[in-house]
Design a protein around this motif. Structure first.
Motif, PDB file in Angstrom:
ATOM      1  N   THR A 140       0.842  -1.196   0.000  1.00  0.00           N
ATOM      2  CA  THR A 140       0.000   0.000   0.000  1.00  0.00           C
ATOM      3  C   THR A 140       0.874   1.242   0.000  1.00  0.00           C
ATOM      4  N   VAL A 141       0.309   2.343  -0.439  1.00  0.00           N
ATOM      5  CA  VAL A 141       1.027   3.624  -0.446  1.00  0.00           C
ATOM      6  C   VAL A 141       1.242   4.079   0.992  1.00  0.00           C
ATOM      7  N   GLY A 142       2.469   4.538   1.255  1.00  0.00           N
ATOM      8  CA  GLY A 142       2.786   5.025   2.590  1.00  0.00           C
ATOM      9  C   GLY A 142       3.538   6.341   2.528  1.00  0.00           C
ATOM     10  N   ILE A 143       4.361   6.583   3.531  1.00  0.00           N
ATOM     11  CA  ILE A 143       5.144   7.814   3.613  1.00  0.00           C
ATOM     12  C   ILE A 143       6.355   7.522   4.483  1.00  0.00           C
ATOM     13  N   SER A 144       7.444   8.242   4.261  1.00  0.00           N
ATOM     14  CA  SER A 144       8.633   8.078   5.085  1.00  0.00           C
ATOM     15  C   SER A 144       9.053   9.428   5.630  1.00  0.00           C
ATOM     16  N   GLN A 145      10.068   9.414   6.475  1.00  0.00           N
ATOM     17  CA  GLN A 145      10.556  10.658   7.062  1.00  0.00           C
ATOM     18  C   GLN A 145      11.192  11.574   6.023  1.00  0.00           C
ATOM     19  N   MET A 146      11.568  11.007   4.864  1.00  0.00           N
ATOM     20  CA  MET A 146      12.254  11.799   3.853  1.00  0.00           C
ATOM     21  C   MET A 146      11.362  12.069   2.643  1.00  0.00           C
ATOM     22  N   SER A 147      10.046  11.939   2.806  1.00  0.00           N
ATOM     23  CA  SER A 147       9.145  12.240   1.697  1.00  0.00           C
ATOM     24  C   SER A 147       8.239  13.395   2.091  1.00  0.00           C
ATOM     25  N   TYR A 148       7.822  14.139   1.075  1.00  0.00           N
ATOM     26  CA  TYR A 148       7.036  15.353   1.285  1.00  0.00           C
ATOM     27  C   TYR A 148       5.598  15.035   1.664  1.00  0.00           C
ATOM     28  N   SER A 149       5.009  14.016   1.050  1.00  0.00           N
ATOM     29  CA  SER A 149       3.635  13.617   1.318  1.00  0.00           C
ATOM     30  C   SER A 149       3.437  12.195   0.808  1.00  0.00           C
ATOM     31  N   PRO A 150       2.327  11.546   1.148  1.00  0.00           N
ATOM     32  CA  PRO A 150       2.113  10.164   0.694  1.00  0.00           C
ATOM     33  C   PRO A 150       2.119  10.065  -0.823  1.00  0.00           C
ATOM     34  N   HIS A 151       2.891   9.143  -1.346  1.00  0.00           N
ATOM     35  CA  HIS A 151       2.919   8.875  -2.783  1.00  0.00           C
ATOM     36  C   HIS A 151       3.731   7.612  -3.013  1.00  0.00           C
ATOM     37  N   LEU A 152       3.620   7.073  -4.205  1.00  0.00           N
ATOM     38  CA  LEU A 152       4.413   5.914  -4.598  1.00  0.00           C
ATOM     39  C   LEU A 152       5.560   6.378  -5.478  1.00  0.00           C
ATOM     40  N   HIS A 153       6.772   6.002  -5.110  1.00  0.00           N
ATOM     41  CA  HIS A 153       7.928   6.246  -5.973  1.00  0.00           C
ATOM     42  C   HIS A 153       8.132   4.975  -6.799  1.00  0.00           C
ATOM     43  N   TYR A 154       7.848   5.069  -8.097  1.00  0.00           N
ATOM     44  CA  TYR A 154       7.842   3.893  -8.976  1.00  0.00           C
ATOM     45  C   TYR A 154       8.985   3.983  -9.969  1.00  0.00           C
ATOM     46  N   SER A 155       9.776   2.912 -10.062  1.00  0.00           N
ATOM     47  CA  SER A 155      10.929   2.891 -10.968  1.00  0.00           C
ATOM     48  C   SER A 155      10.840   1.694 -11.899  1.00  0.00           C
ATOM     49  N   VAL A 156      11.271   1.899 -13.138  1.00  0.00           N
ATOM     50  CA  VAL A 156      11.397   0.824 -14.120  1.00  0.00           C
ATOM     51  C   VAL A 156      12.853   0.779 -14.559  1.00  0.00           C
ATOM     52  N   LEU A 157      13.463  -0.399 -14.514  1.00  0.00           N
ATOM     53  CA  LEU A 157      14.872  -0.528 -14.864  1.00  0.00           C
ATOM     54  C   LEU A 157      15.063  -1.594 -15.936  1.00  0.00           C
ATOM     55  N   LYS A 158      16.055  -1.357 -16.781  1.00  0.00           N
ATOM     56  CA  LYS A 158      16.465  -2.350 -17.797  1.00  0.00           C
ATOM     57  C   LYS A 158      17.951  -2.572 -17.637  1.00  0.00           C
ATOM     58  N   ASP A 159      18.310  -3.799 -17.247  1.00  0.00           N
ATOM     59  CA  ASP A 159      19.717  -4.140 -16.970  1.00  0.00           C
ATOM     60  C   ASP A 159      20.311  -3.186 -15.938  1.00  0.00           C
ATOM     61  N   GLY A 160      19.497  -2.807 -14.967  1.00  0.00           N
ATOM     62  CA  GLY A 160      19.969  -1.952 -13.881  1.00  0.00           C
ATOM     63  C   GLY A 160      19.941  -0.467 -14.162  1.00  0.00           C
ATOM     64  N   GLU A 161      19.638  -0.080 -15.406  1.00  0.00           N
ATOM     65  CA  GLU A 161      19.592   1.326 -15.770  1.00  0.00           C
ATOM     66  C   GLU A 161      18.157   1.833 -15.704  1.00  0.00           C
ATOM     67  N   PRO A 162      17.921   2.969 -15.005  1.00  0.00           N
ATOM     68  CA  PRO A 162      16.547   3.477 -14.881  1.00  0.00           C
ATOM     69  C   PRO A 162      16.000   3.992 -16.209  1.00  0.00           C
ATOM     70  N   LEU A 163      14.749   3.638 -16.505  1.00  0.00           N
ATOM     71  CA  LEU A 163      14.027   4.151 -17.663  1.00  0.00           C
ATOM     72  C   LEU A 163      12.972   5.140 -17.180  1.00  0.00           C
ATOM     73  N   ASP A 164      12.383   5.872 -18.109  1.00  0.00           N
ATOM     74  CA  ASP A 164      11.316   6.801 -17.753  1.00  0.00           C
ATOM     75  C   ASP A 164      10.019   6.000 -17.641  1.00  0.00           C
ATOM     76  N   PRO A 165       9.477   5.822 -16.428  1.00  0.00           N
ATOM     77  CA  PRO A 165       8.290   4.967 -16.262  1.00  0.00           C
ATOM     78  C   PRO A 165       7.077   5.438 -17.044  1.00  0.00           C
ATOM     79  N   VAL A 166       6.947   6.757 -17.265  1.00  0.00           N
ATOM     80  CA  VAL A 166       5.748   7.248 -17.948  1.00  0.00           C
ATOM     81  C   VAL A 166       5.662   6.701 -19.371  1.00  0.00           C
ATOM     82  N   ASN A 167       6.797   6.323 -19.950  1.00  0.00           N
ATOM     83  CA  ASN A 167       6.792   5.746 -21.295  1.00  0.00           C
ATOM     84  C   ASN A 167       6.133   4.367 -21.329  1.00  0.00           C
ATOM     85  N   HIS A 168       5.922   3.771 -20.156  1.00  0.00           N
ATOM     86  CA  HIS A 168       5.336   2.437 -20.092  1.00  0.00           C
ATOM     87  C   HIS A 168       3.852   2.480 -19.728  1.00  0.00           C
ATOM     88  N   PHE A 169       3.263   3.675 -19.670  1.00  0.00           N
ATOM     89  CA  PHE A 169       1.858   3.803 -19.278  1.00  0.00           C
ATOM     90  C   PHE A 169       0.900   3.777 -20.471  1.00  0.00           C
TER      91      PHE A 169
END
Length: 307
Positions: A254-283
């Motif tokens: 579920t979506v939560g929050i941490s001490q180092m985040s501004y407000s509740p949200h999901l930080h979502y990452s997509v990686l290919k061979d360990g390199e980050p891609l732009d997740p919005v391209n997969h929507f």
């Protein structure tokens, strides 16, 4: 000299004087008109002059906008090529350079039946080439799927019914909301209330589960094969364990929050061979073209990250 001769001589002088006066008058009139035209303009001339100046400025602006649009189109083509290669392992289809209707018609002085027949045949030929190109690309995609069924990357949304206003900053250099410094952002912020279900974007195996209140808090990483993986950070509840097999759309937390985040949200990452891609391209496969366009826009203009 006889009286008659004297009268003729006097008449000649009068005619000569009249001719000279007429020539001088015409010359002066021309000079005066030229000076007047140079120094003064009629209302109609002033209006035409203003329109000419406006047209000149408009032309300059149009040329500048044309150059800007040309650069944007080239950038979109390059981005489209990158997305096609990364997602499907094949080149994007090409339509080829075709002349527009307006340009084609403008280049022809007289339009007859032969012109329209020729133009229609040319357009039909271009469309056939495009159709063949699309067919070839689909065939290459299907072949890749048969040979490597895990070729397609994660394309589902990690939050159900995600709408464009929930999309925040994506990958790249963003202003960190905590430190107020420009830092590299390796994923996309998806704004949602605490407790919102987080779903697996594709089938795979849970390769890592982190439980912590520091940094980006609880996180889950799923290995989807073929070098693709997704990471879901800032989770509240974590509902999977390392090594679990998960299906696309399965609830993993579920979506939560941490001490180092501004407000509740999901930080979502997509990686290919360990390199980050732009997740919005997969929507794009999970939303309408209109919503995808808005999501892409929001991810670009949002310059501040939430973690």
């Amino acid at each position: 000299m006889t009286l008659r001769n004297r009268k003729q001589s006097r008449l000649s002088r009068l005619l000569l004087s009249a001719l000279r006066f007429a020539v001088i008058s015409v010359f002066l009139a021309v000079v005066f008109y030229a000076v007047f035209a140079l120094l003064f303009s009629t209302p109609e001339e002033k209006r035409l002059s203003r329109e000419n100046r406006m047209a000149a400025r408009s032309y300059t602006d149009l040329r500048r906008k044309e150059k800007l649009l040309s650069d944007v189109v080239e950038g979109l083509i390059a981005k489209d090529d990158t997305i096609y290669v990364r997602l499907f392992g094949t080149d994007a289809p090409r339509t080829g350079e075709t002349q527009g209707v307006a340009e084609t018609i403008a280049s022809v002085d007289t339009l007859g039946d032969q012109f329209f027949l020729s133009y229609s045949a040319s357009r039909a030929e271009n469309l056939m080439r495009l159709s063949e190109s699309v067919d070839d690309n689909f065939r290459a995609i299907f072949d890749a799927l048969v040979e490597r069924p895990d070729t397609i990357p994660p394309l589902s949304l990690p939050i159900e019914d995600l709408n464009p206003v929930q999309v925040g900053a994506s990958t790249g250099e963003k202003v960190n909301s905590i430190y107020n410094l420009r830092m590299t952002h390796d994923g996309i912020d998806l704004i949602a209330p605490q407790g919102t279900e987080v779903l697996a974007a594709a089938s795979g195996t849970v390769s890592e589960v982190i439980r912590t209140r520091r940094g980006r808090g609880n996180s889950v990483t799923i290995d989807h094969g073929n070098g693709y993986s997704t990471t879901y950070s800032l989770l509240g509840d974590v509902l999977v364990l390392r090594g679990n097999k998960v299906a696309k759309g399965k609830k993993i937390g579920t979506v939560g929050i941490s001490q180092m985040s501004y407000s509740p949200h999901l930080h979502y990452s997509v990686l290919k061979d360990g390199e980050p891609l732009d997740p919005v391209n997969h929507f794009f496969a999970s939303v309408t073209p209109e919503d995808y366009e808005k999501m892409l826009y929001m991810s670009i203009i949002t310059l501040q990250s939430m973690d």
